[in-house]
Motif scaffolding. Structure first.
Motif, PDB file in Angstrom:
ATOM      1  N   ARG A   3      37.787  50.192  44.698  1.00  0.00           N
ATOM      2  CA  ARG A   3      37.581  51.113  44.034  1.00  0.00           C
ATOM      3  C   ARG A   3      36.998  51.050  42.509  1.00  0.00           C
ATOM      4  O   ARG A   3      36.235  52.172  42.303  1.00  0.00           O
ATOM      5  N   LEU A   4      37.762  50.696  41.858  1.00  0.00           N
ATOM      6  CA  LEU A   4      36.518  50.082  40.414  1.00  0.00           C
ATOM      7  C   LEU A   4      36.005  49.211  40.616  1.00  0.00           C
ATOM      8  O   LEU A   4      34.881  50.234  39.733  1.00  0.00           O
ATOM      9  N   GLU A   5      35.509  49.246  41.167  1.00  0.00           N
ATOM     10  CA  GLU A   5      33.983  48.185  41.536  1.00  0.00           C
ATOM     11  C   GLU A   5      33.319  49.720  42.410  1.00  0.00           C
ATOM     12  O   GLU A   5      31.849  50.054  41.507  1.00  0.00           O
ATOM     13  N   ASN A   6      33.640  50.733  43.272  1.00  0.00           N
ATOM     14  CA  ASN A   6      32.962  51.891  43.712  1.00  0.00           C
ATOM     15  C   ASN A   6      32.778  52.868  42.786  1.00  0.00           C
ATOM     16  O   ASN A   6      31.295  53.559  42.365  1.00  0.00           O
ATOM     17  N   GLU A   7      33.823  52.657  41.578  1.00  0.00           N
ATOM     18  CA  GLU A   7      33.117  53.520  40.552  1.00  0.00           C
ATOM     19  C   GLU A   7      32.714  52.837  39.480  1.00  0.00           C
ATOM     20  O   GLU A   7      31.859  53.596  38.766  1.00  0.00           O
ATOM     21  N   GLY A   8      31.130  52.025  39.349  1.00  0.00           N
ATOM     22  CA  GLY A   8      30.660  51.480  38.682  1.00  0.00           C
ATOM     23  C   GLY A   8      31.749  50.694  37.054  1.00  0.00           C
ATOM     24  O   GLY A   8      31.511  50.744  35.533  1.00  0.00           O
ATOM     25  N   ALA A   9      33.472  50.887  37.519  1.00  0.00           N
ATOM     26  CA  ALA A   9      34.325  49.291  36.461  1.00  0.00           C
ATOM     27  C   ALA A   9      34.029  48.587  36.467  1.00  0.00           C
ATOM     28  O   ALA A   9      34.130  47.632  35.377  1.00  0.00           O
ATOM     29  N   ILE A  10      34.033  47.681  37.619  1.00  0.00           N
ATOM     30  CA  ILE A  10      33.971  46.238  37.414  1.00  0.00           C
ATOM     31  C   ILE A  10      32.540  45.850  38.648  1.00  0.00           C
ATOM     32  O   ILE A  10      32.159  46.513  39.363  1.00  0.00           O
ATOM     33  N   HIS A  11      32.441  44.963  38.833  1.00  0.00           N
ATOM     34  CA  HIS A  11      31.812  44.305  39.566  1.00  0.00           C
ATOM     35  C   HIS A  11      31.922  42.875  39.765  1.00  0.00           C
ATOM     36  O   HIS A  11      32.844  42.101  39.529  1.00  0.00           O
ATOM     37  N   LYS A  12      31.728  42.776  41.389  1.00  0.00           N
ATOM     38  CA  LYS A  12      32.293  41.671  42.189  1.00  0.00           C
ATOM     39  C   LYS A  12      31.638  40.087  41.851  1.00  0.00           C
ATOM     40  O   LYS A  12      30.337  40.145  42.363  1.00  0.00           O
ATOM     41  N   ILE A  13      31.361  39.136  41.329  1.00  0.00           N
ATOM     42  CA  ILE A  13      31.238  37.836  41.621  1.00  0.00           C
ATOM     43  C   ILE A  13      31.641  36.799  42.684  1.00  0.00           C
ATOM     44  O   ILE A  13      33.231  36.768  42.458  1.00  0.00           O
ATOM     45  N   VAL A  14      30.731  36.571  43.305  1.00  0.00           N
ATOM     46  CA  VAL A  14      31.605  35.145  44.056  1.00  0.00           C
ATOM     47  C   VAL A  14      30.550  33.967  43.835  1.00  0.00           C
ATOM     48  O   VAL A  14      29.686  33.494  44.415  1.00  0.00           O
ATOM     49  N   ASN A  15      31.586  33.400  43.408  1.00  0.00           N
ATOM     50  CA  ASN A  15      31.832  31.687  42.468  1.00  0.00           C
ATOM     51  C   ASN A  15      31.051  30.998  44.599  1.00  0.00           C
ATOM     52  O   ASN A  15      31.367  30.859  45.668  1.00  0.00           O
ATOM     53  N   VAL A  20      35.926  35.096  45.441  1.00  0.00           N
ATOM     54  CA  VAL A  20      35.407  35.687  44.748  1.00  0.00           C
ATOM     55  C   VAL A  20      36.871  36.738  43.581  1.00  0.00           C
ATOM     56  O   VAL A  20      37.530  36.402  43.228  1.00  0.00           O
ATOM     57  N   ASN A  21      35.532  36.773  42.263  1.00  0.00           N
ATOM     58  CA  ASN A  21      36.234  36.622  41.001  1.00  0.00           C
ATOM     59  C   ASN A  21      35.716  38.553  40.741  1.00  0.00           C
ATOM     60  O   ASN A  21      34.606  38.974  41.066  1.00  0.00           O
ATOM     61  N   PHE A  22      36.514  39.098  39.754  1.00  0.00           N
ATOM     62  CA  PHE A  22      35.518  40.719  39.284  1.00  0.00           C
ATOM     63  C   PHE A  22      35.435  40.075  37.323  1.00  0.00           C
ATOM     64  O   PHE A  22      36.638  39.800  36.775  1.00  0.00           O
ATOM     65  N   ALA A  23      34.061  41.530  37.116  1.00  0.00           N
ATOM     66  CA  ALA A  23      34.297  41.133  36.060  1.00  0.00           C
ATOM     67  C   ALA A  23      34.200  42.410  35.580  1.00  0.00           C
ATOM     68  O   ALA A  23      33.647  43.267  36.102  1.00  0.00           O
ATOM     69  N   LYS A  24      33.926  43.039  34.017  1.00  0.00           N
ATOM     70  CA  LYS A  24      34.326  44.481  33.267  1.00  0.00           C
ATOM     71  C   LYS A  24      33.198  44.531  33.431  1.00  0.00           C
ATOM     72  O   LYS A  24      31.977  44.077  33.384  1.00  0.00           O
ATOM     73  N   CYS A  25      32.417  45.925  34.226  1.00  0.00           N
ATOM     74  CA  CYS A  25      31.084  46.201  33.842  1.00  0.00           C
ATOM     75  C   CYS A  25      30.820  46.919  32.112  1.00  0.00           C
ATOM     76  O   CYS A  25      31.408  47.275  31.766  1.00  0.00           O
ATOM     77  N   SER A  26      29.385  46.438  32.557  1.00  0.00           N
ATOM     78  CA  SER A  26      28.884  47.154  31.380  1.00  0.00           C
ATOM     79  C   SER A  26      28.668  48.787  31.122  1.00  0.00           C
ATOM     80  O   SER A  26      28.682  49.198  32.349  1.00  0.00           O
TER      81      SER A  26
END
Length: 84
Positions: A3-15, A20-26
């Motif tokens: 949900r946070l990814e869909n709202e543009g709050a975080i993005h997913k990073i697959v190392n 899978v990791n998540f980081a706060k979006c700009s």
């Protein structure tokens, strides 16, 4: 997290290990589009993932290929672990 990814709050990073990791979006990201075409640094010691905004690779694709987004992972040792 989805949900946070869909709202543009975080993005997913697959190392490189498939984790899978998540980081706060700009502030530029929205629920319609993410703007996170930058390098991610994955520390092999502490397993942290850092967004590196000022290191953006230049991409040159063959004719008729159109890039919408990309994800780069650099794996190594972060400054905190290198100093330890």
């Amino acid at each position: 997290m989805e949900r946070l990814e869909n709202e543009g709050a975080i993005h997913k990073i697959v190392n490189i290990d498939g984790v899978v990791n998540f980081a706060k979006c700009s502030g530029k990201c929205t629920h319609e589009q993410h703007f996170h075409n930058h390098v991610h640094f994955n520390c092999k010691e502490c397993h942290s993932v850092t967004c590196i905004e000022n290191a953006i690779p230049e991409i040159s694709l063959p004719e008729h290929f159109i890039a919408h987004e990309y994800n780069f992972i650099i794996s190594g040792i972060c400054p905190k672990c290198a100093d330890a």
